[in-house]
Design an enzyme around this catalytic site. Structure first.
Site, PDB file in Angstrom:
ATOM      1  N   LYS A  36       2.263   6.879   4.536  1.00 13.04           N
ATOM      2  CA  LYS A  36       2.449   6.215   3.243  1.00 13.04           C
ATOM      3  C   LYS A  36       1.976   7.099   2.097  1.00 13.04           C
ATOM      4  O   LYS A  36       2.642   7.190   1.054  1.00 13.04           O
ATOM      5  CB  LYS A  36       1.692   4.881   3.242  1.00 13.04           C
ATOM      6  N   GLN A  52      -4.367  -2.549   5.129  1.00 15.55           N
ATOM      7  CA  GLN A  52      -3.862  -2.087   6.422  1.00 15.55           C
ATOM      8  C   GLN A  52      -4.346  -3.010   7.533  1.00 15.55           C
ATOM      9  O   GLN A  52      -5.545  -3.259   7.669  1.00 15.55           O
ATOM     10  CB  GLN A  52      -4.330  -0.656   6.688  1.00 15.55           C
ATOM     11  N   ASP A  57       3.154  -5.312  -0.298  1.00 12.75           N
ATOM     12  CA  ASP A  57       3.533  -5.595   1.086  1.00 12.75           C
ATOM     13  C   ASP A  57       4.382  -6.849   1.180  1.00 12.75           C
ATOM     14  O   ASP A  57       5.031  -7.100   2.200  1.00 12.75           O
ATOM     15  CB  ASP A  57       2.274  -5.770   1.951  1.00 12.75           C
TER      16      ASP A  57
END
Length: 965
Positions: A87, A131, A156
């Protein structure tokens, strides 16, 4: 059903198919030439290139702007680290500022929530991802964590709000990255989604459920399958589009797939493979080899959905940054105004104020473009605004700047604040312009004395008025504490110098702490001022530590007084030091009202914390026995003062009766200081309203005092140029200056003021015309607002308007805002808008290089109509002393009565050629001006025989304040 896909057919071969209705049918077998591979790697690369161009365009829109992404990780799982590196690499390639926020395994849920909240409030961060899974030693609710991320930064797409928006077809939120990536792959394959039959295998929150929603809102007919679904193979074989995210390696075989279908494989599984050096390989949930023979389009694993998840995460981050820029550039506020229902007869101010329920201040703050982190709430009706907003908006164009002043007033006041509030309510609620009022904070002295509050009046006021007129957020109390701390240190220093030898005094000022002596930073500045370059306290000689330790203040030159924010006439002259413990070291001094403290003027003129700290350091409290100025910095108190005042430097946010924003900040005494609200409040307002907006502020007393100081002191310091001046007038004040009977608060008005008298109006017009000339002297268009009273007549209004226009006023209008609110000031608002469109011709009245006396003459002859200024011998001597001390290039703050152009309050009208006597001169070095005293001005008002105290009470049943107004 008929297929939309093109196949190569061999009609002589058939297969048996078990239909959804339970019957077996024979269908032609289809021989494929091989599925087209949908490369997620290639599509993701294309998306990253598009995003890189968008980011480049953003940096051109706002210099140095960079989208910010923060990846929060708890613990250090290696598989998570691999994803994070992917990422960050993608973000860096695009131009996104991505940072890995790694937190220890020992972190608690509360600590993690605090960290996420910090990121939510950071304007440099536009995207936040947490995460998963959390690698922690303590129990943490992962759902609570994902929901702690602001929906506006949830790139997200996992926040309940964003999930809910997707569920109802609102695609304006952030879409979950993997499903969105799947949809993008389908679209880029060229296959039409609308009308197609789609089957989603898997119902997880991350992939299956949101993928089904996305396909549904793309007009596909969607079936969701899971581990409990019956006839699974038959259902999947009916799909034109098959999205698989079931989490079982190679579960979906070729026989499960409709020939020519689009197959999107979201699975990623590790399978043993002896041919690989690692001993394993990655496979999806679809048997790739079999699917390749049947499907029309197929994503590989790896290289399919995986790269797209990262790409769509980046797309969400850039989208979030774009929205941030859009909000930043948005010109029009989404302001919800509050309706007024004016009553007749007009009730008291407090009744009107309490009849209107204010908006929650957090809502108002958001409406005007403030970020949550920039607002400190004091309850739900007032707040402080962080100075960080100025850094965030530093490149934003500012709005129009309007100053409201008055003609020479009667003792009853002519309604400057009321007019200001009516104007901003008209501009904001009726003309729909971004508009901010900027007011001084009123002192408690007049509130409990005779004048009452300063929130405006009638249907044009600040609410809640009780909080506005009392403690507010404690700024005046902070000024009082800082002022009195300096006074205490001043007298204490004199005492200790008079009772100790040089060496003992030095040793106490620089004591050994744990065996080590060192100078504090403020003491090092003192050494530098003395020309001593040593930094070790033990190396100073007797000839050096004496001058360092001894300020040698001349008590007869002390200018610093103690303050209190109430009217207490018995503190006008006092004696301090009468206790036996002070060893006979006493002196005569006095108290002033808190708003007369130089610290209040410093607060109003500071442009930043650093600027305020320097101004505090520069304040001259006295002179030493050699005639040199002694400053707050010499007394070692600068840092302590700054600590007491750091929160007070933030402006306060309130609102008008019609729900438009009001900034309330600082309140320097208008006689011996410049009588305006703070530079910082105006600057915050000008940035928030934007290019086409308006900030309307008030200058105390008439144009000869408040407006002159607003321009020559405040605007000279800030560098801002006002676009227009509103001059508030009343027929009553004009009649008084025409020779009308005295006006006394509380006494009935003479019939000269309650009946039409055109002759008296005509005689009083010169006073108004001088104030018009004062505005024109600064190059500002002057809009005269005639504040209508019920006893006025149309003929009187017309006479005033005609005279004002003939004297060069840009416009002259009659306003009824007291009775009608903003609706009664719409004509005034129209005139102000037009005046601000004329182009800014603002200019200052004098150059700082002029000698102090010449500057006094320039003000007196231009603003007052005086012939000349004459200084007393004491004033002449002080002018010389101040000039020699380096203060000759400061602007002048003229201190004179407000009820006349002259130094005598009994002289009305607009006399010409008179002599203005200057009795005394002193410096406010921290504020940055020299005060010229034109007669005696009381800095400590007294209470009248019957103060407002008699009417003020607290209703212990309702908790409401009664009798305040």
């Amino acid at each position: 059903m008929a297929s939309k896909f093109a196949y190569q057919l061999e009609p002589e071969k058939f297969i048996l198919s078990h239909g959804l209705n339970g019957e077996w049918t024979a269908e032609p077998a289809i021989k494929m030439s091989g599925a087209k591979i949908i490369s997620g790697t290639a599509v993701a690369k294309s998306i990253r290139e598009e995003l890189r161009n968008e980011v480049t365009a953003m940096s051109k829109q706002l210099a140095d702007f960079v989208p910010g992404l923060r990846i929060v990780q708890v613990g250090g799982r290696e598989d998570s680290n691999v994803y994070i590196r992917m990422k960050i690499k993608a973000a860096t390639e695009i131009g996104i500022d991505a940072a890995h926020v790694q937190l220890p395994r020992s972190i608690t849920e509360v600590e993690l929530l605090d960290k996420i909240n910090d990121l939510n409030e950071d304007p440099r961060v536009h995207g936040i991802i947490v995460q998963m899974p959390l690698d922690c030693d303590t129990p943490i609710d992962s759902h609570r964590i994902t929901d702690a991320v602001s929906p506006e930064k949830d790139v997200d797409g996992l926040h309940t709000v964003n999930e809910g928006r997707l569920a109802i077809g609102d695609l304006g939120g952030f879409l979950p990255c993997t499903p969105w990536g799947c949809l993008e792959l389908i679209r880029r394959s060229g296959v039409e989604i609308a009308g197609a039959r789609a089957v989603v295998l898997g119902r997880s929150k991350i992939v299956g459920t949101p993928a089904a929603e996305l396909l549904k809102w793309a007009n596909a007919t969607v079936t969701v399958c899971h581990s409990k679904t019956r006839n699974l193979e038959e259902i999947t074989r009916s799909a034109d589009i098959l999205v698989v995210g079931i989490g079982v390696a190679e579960m979906v075989k070729g026989s499960w797939i409709k020939p020519g279908a689009v197959v999107i494989d979201c699975g990623i599984n590790v399978k043993p493979d002896a041919s690989k050096a690692s001993g394993s390989k990655l496979v999806g949930d679809v048997d790739y080899a079999e699917a390749l023979q049947v499907a029309g389009h197929l994503t590989p694993v790896p290289g399919g959905v995986g790269p797209m998840t990262v790409a769509m995460l980046m797309k969400n981050t850039v989208r979030s940054a774009a929205r941030f820029l859009e909000r930043l550039a948005k010109s029009q506020w989404a302001l919800q105004t509050l309706p007024l229902k004016p009553q007749r007869p007009v009730p008291s101010d407090i009744v009107i104020a309490r009849a209107q329920k204010p908006k929650d201040i957090a809502v108002l703050a958001k409406e005007i473009g403030l970020e949550a982190r920039e607002v400190s709430l004091y309850g739900n009706k007032k707040a402080k605004i962080s100075l960080s907003v100025l850094e965030r908006l530093k490149d934003k164009e500012v709005g129009h700047y309007v100053v409201v002043a008055g003609m020479t007033p009667t003792p009853l006041g002519e309604g400057k604040t009321t007019t200001l509030m009516g104007l901003v309510q008209a501009l904001g609620a009726h003309k729909l312009r971004n508009t901010m009022a900027a007011l001084r904070q009123p002192s408690q002295g007049p509130t409990f004395g005779i004048k009452g509050g300063a929130a405006g009046g009638g249907y044009a006021q600040v609410i809640p008025m009780e909080e506005f007129n009392l403690h507010l957020t404690g700024d005046i109390h902070a000024v009082s504490a800082a002022n009195n701390l300096l006074a205490a240190q001043l007298d204490t220093r004199i005492f200790h110098e008079n009772t100790q030898k040089d060496k003992a005094l030095y040793d106490r000022l620089v004591p050994a702490i744990k065996g080590q002596r060192k100078f504090s930073p403020i003491q090092l500045r003192r050494l530098q001022k003395l020309g001593i370059t040593k930094t070790d306290p033990d190396t100073l000689t007797a000839d050096e530590y004496g001058p360092f330790a001894r300020l040698d203040i001349d008590p007869d030159t002390i200018m610093w007084e103690r303050v209190v924010d109430i009217n207490d006439r018995y503190l006008r002259t006092i004696t301090v030091g009468q206790s036996p413990t002070e060893k006979g070291i006493s002196r005569e001094t006095r108290f002033s009202i808190s708003v007369a403290s130089e610290i209040m003027a410093v607060l109003a003129l500071s442009r930043s914390l650093e600027d305020m700290k320097q101004r505090l350091a520069d304040m001259v409290v006295a002179f030493d026995k050699r005639g040199k100025p002694v400053t707050a910095d010499d007394l070692g108190v600068t840092g302590a003062l700054a600590v007491l005042l750091k929160d007070a430097l933030e402006p306060n946010l309130m609102q008008s009766l019609e729900g438009t924003p009001v900034l309330v900040h600082a309140g320097p005494f208008a006689n011996i200081a410049h009588g305006c609200n703070s530079i910082i409040a105006d600057e915050v307002g000008l940035k928030l309203v934007g290019k086409n907006g308006f900030v309307c502020t008030e200058a105390g007393f008439g144009s000869d005092i408040g407006m002159e100081k607003f321009c020559n002191i405040k605007c000279r310091t800030s560098g801002r140029k006002p676009n227009a001046m509103v001059l508030v007038a009343t027929v009553r004040a004009i009649k008084m200056h025409g020779g009308g009977a005295p006006v006394t608060p509380g006494a009935p008005l003479n019939k000269q003021y309650t009946e039409e008298n055109l002759e008296l109006v005509q005689k009083g017009l010169p006073n108004l015309l001088q104030h018009i000339e004062n505005g024109k002297a600064f190059g500002m268009p002057v809009v005269v607002s005639l504040n209508a009273h019920s006893a006025d007549t149309p003929a009187e209004h017309e006479l005033v308007k005609k005279a004002a226009l003939e004297a060069g006023a840009f416009a002259a209008v009659v306003s009824t805002h007291w009775a009608d609110g903003g609706a009664g000031a719409v004509q005034l608002a129209d005139a102000v808008i037009k005046a601000c469109e004329q182009g800014n011709q603002f200019r200052l009245l004098y150059d700082l290089e002029l000698p102090l006396v010449d500057k006094m003459n320039k003000i007196a002859t231009t603003m007052y109509g005086a012939g000349k200024v004459v200084l007393s011998p004491a004033a002449e001597e002080k002018v010389k002393r101040l000039t020699d001390a380096g203060f000759g290039n400061l602007p002048i703050c003229m201190s004179k009565v407000s009820g006349s152009f002259t130094g005598d309050a009994k002289i009305k009208g607009a006399p010409k050629g008179f002599t203005l006597d200057v009795e005394d001169v002193y410096v406010s070095a921290g504020a940055g001006f020299v005060v010229a005293m034109c007669g005696e001005v009381t800095k400590m008002p007294g209470l009248p025989t019957r103060p407002a105290i008699y009417d003020i009470d607290l209703n212990t049943e309702t908790g409401e304040i009664e009798g305040l107004f």
